[in-house]
Design an enzyme around this catalytic site. Sequence first.
Site, PDB file in Angstrom:
ATOM      1  N   LYS A 194       0.834  -1.203   0.000  1.00 20.52           N
ATOM      2  CA  LYS A 194       0.000   0.000   0.000  1.00 20.52           C
ATOM      3  C   LYS A 194       0.866   1.249   0.000  1.00 20.52           C
ATOM      4  CE  LYS A 194      -1.755   2.120   3.516  1.00 20.52           C
ATOM      5  NZ  LYS A 194      -2.496   2.548   4.710  1.00 20.52           N
ATOM      6  N   ASP A 244      -6.351   1.018   0.737  1.00 20.86           N
ATOM      7  CA  ASP A 244      -6.532   1.367   2.145  1.00 20.86           C
ATOM      8  C   ASP A 244      -7.919   0.896   2.585  1.00 20.86           C
ATOM      9  OD1 ASP A 244      -8.326   3.191   1.070  1.00 20.86           O
ATOM     10  OD2 ASP A 244      -7.398   4.956   1.983  1.00 20.86           O
TER      11      ASP A 244
END
Length: 235
Positions: A129, A147
């Site tokens: 991420k 997310d």
Amino acid sequence: MPAPTSPDTSLVRRARKVNRVLAETYPDAHCELDFDDAFQLLVVTVLSAQTTDRRVNAARPALFAAYPDARAMAAAPREHLEELVGPLGFFRQKTTSLLKLSAALVENYDGEVPGRLDDLVTLPGVGRKTANVVLGNAFGVPGITVDTHFGRLVRRFGWTTETDPVKVEFAVGDLFEKKDWTMLSHHVIWHGRRRCHAKKPACGACPVARWCPSYGEGPTDPVEAEKLVRTQGPA
């Protein structure tokens, strides 16, 4: 072993239509963490875990005034670094992450942030991420940022049933052209922060409601939904 299957063409069309409408709805969508260079973006993304972008942005000026690059931060006195990141919560853990991250950059990359995912994920505290945030917004390399907002929305949209972030990244990536991945992330995240909230999505004020199989999880009355958007604000 069976050959991998391509995504259903109707799902691809629906997903891309949703992205186009979200792009029209949020033409200014961008990374909401402030940064001046790749090192700053890497650091603030690590710091953003379990806190808000707004709080990270408020702490950023003093942090980088004191430690503007990896060499300076790697040599930072722990107590002072803890003081600077203290308002963000989990300050001891985050200080340890910044010290280890900066030291690794100095030792392995001459203090520079690498521009390859395979290199970024070797750094302490950096997963896919964070790496995709840095690649997409500092280096212009397409990446999908999974997310909590992104994961929640793509499941609500019916784009995937996966819950593991890496599996979500690959499943959604198959639906879009690679060049669209970074802005897709921004569009979906902005929608998740402004309308499609976790507990009470504003379904009646949703520009993509007609393509959403989860329509009705939140209020569908337009007046009530718009009130919800105004009162909740960006999450």
